[in-house]
Design a protein around this motif. Structure first.
Motif, PDB file in Angstrom:
ATOM      1  N   THR A 137      39.481  11.101  42.773  1.00 52.22           N
ATOM      2  CA  THR A 137      38.351  11.115  43.488  1.00 52.22           C
ATOM      3  C   THR A 137      37.195  10.507  43.006  1.00 52.22           C
ATOM      4  OG1 THR A 137      38.942  13.230  44.489  1.00 52.22           O
ATOM      5  CG2 THR A 137      36.595  12.637  45.004  1.00 52.22           C
ATOM      6  N   GLU A 141      35.116   7.241  44.474  1.00 55.50           N
ATOM      7  CA  GLU A 141      33.726   6.965  44.423  1.00 55.50           C
ATOM      8  C   GLU A 141      33.300   5.592  43.983  1.00 55.50           C
ATOM      9  OE1 GLU A 141      32.651  10.560  42.446  1.00 55.50           O
ATOM     10  OE2 GLU A 141      32.690  11.815  44.040  1.00 55.50           O
ATOM     11  N   LEU A 167      43.931  15.746  48.261  1.00 55.61           N
ATOM     12  CA  LEU A 167      43.286  14.812  47.803  1.00 55.61           C
ATOM     13  C   LEU A 167      42.320  14.235  49.029  1.00 55.61           C
ATOM     14  CD1 LEU A 167      42.408  12.618  45.409  1.00 55.61           C
ATOM     15  CD2 LEU A 167      44.558  11.165  46.346  1.00 55.61           C
ATOM     16  N   SER A 171      38.297  13.850  48.632  1.00 58.19           N
ATOM     17  CA  SER A 171      37.758  12.597  48.489  1.00 58.19           C
ATOM     18  C   SER A 171      37.147  12.280  49.788  1.00 58.19           C
ATOM     19  CB  SER A 171      38.947  11.786  48.031  1.00 58.19           C
ATOM     20  OG  SER A 171      39.543  11.546  49.127  1.00 58.19           O
ATOM     21  N   ARG A 215      36.867  18.046  55.468  1.00 59.53           N
ATOM     22  CA  ARG A 215      36.639  18.929  54.287  1.00 59.53           C
ATOM     23  C   ARG A 215      36.699  20.391  54.475  1.00 59.53           C
ATOM     24  NH1 ARG A 215      34.498  15.544  50.465  1.00 59.53           N
ATOM     25  NH2 ARG A 215      33.710  13.713  50.787  1.00 59.53           N
TER      26      ARG A 215
END
Length: 239
Positions: A137, A141, A167, A171, A215
């Protein structure tokens, strides 16, 4: 575009300290073997006749961001050709980071990926998986695409494990299923029936529609998406 961040220090040979698994580092003979494999794969890939089937719609925008590219373990031989020959031409990502097993075999694969200028992140469902996901992750970013083999490193073949959906949830990146079909190939008698192209074969490269994991997704939602991903990858992976 800013230059990629410095590569982290090479891990020392695997050991356990306070319950933490430290990945095996590639040995000199593995690095030599990796260079030879790199030459072989580049040579083979140059002889193939490609057909690109991009069903994803992901590369149509002017500023495509990072994504998670998901490919079966037995399709690794041409995954770098697909990434450098197609994805990089249509993407604005900073590069590619890929999850690789922390085992001795994983050290060899990590050395091969480094020859292709890919950042290996050592971990799997069986070894060092928990710390590897946040590390991947972090690379996302920084603007890197991510790659993962959802049935690796030990199988079962063509069964998606839960790591890839975790993941994607952590992410926030979409999962893009990828596979290819070879007209002529060799298949090893390994757990994944690993495929290697024969020279001058026809090769259909296939990118499918992105799969997103919210999420806030519940366990049941993640399981439904995992099954959807597995079904999609099986459908585009004719043996």
């Amino acid at each position: 575009m800013s230059s990629p961040p410095p590569t982290p220090e090479r891990p020392s040979p695997q050991r356990r300290s306070g319950g933490i698994v430290v990945p095996h580092a590639p040995r000199w003979h593995q690095r030599l073997g990796a260079w030879l494999v790199w030459l072989l794969l580049r040579g083979l890939a140059a002889t193939l006749r490609y057909e690109w089937s991009d069903r994803s719609g992901w590369f149509n925008g002017a500023a495509t961001g990072p994504a998670i590219f998901c490919v079966w373990h037995n399709r690794l031989a041409l995954s770098m050709r697909a990434y450098h020959g197609y994805v990089r031409k249509h993407s604005h990502s900073a590069g590619l980071a890929a999850m690789v097993s922390a085992s001795k075999d994983g050290a060899f694969l990590a050395a091969i990926l480094e020859c292709f200028k890919v950042q290996p992140v050592r971990g799997s469902s069986s070894r060092r998986g928990r710390p590897a996901l946040p590390e991947l992750t972090t690379w996302a970013e920084r603007g890197f695409d991510l790659a993962i083999t959802p049935d690796g490193p030990r199988g079962p073949c063509y069964v998606v494990q839960h790591g890839v959906t975790s993941l994607a949830q952590i992410s926030g990146l979409p999962i893009i299923p990828f596979s290819f079909h070879l007209e002529w190939k060799l298949r090893f008698k390994s757990w994944d029936r690993f495929q290697v192209p024969l020279p001058f074969s026809r090769c259909e490269m296939i990118f499918e529609k992105p799969i997103r994991v919210r999420r806030e997704a519940s366990e049941s939602e993640r399981e439904e998406l995992r099954q959807n991903l597995e079904r999609t990858l099986r459908e585009i992976s004719r043996d």
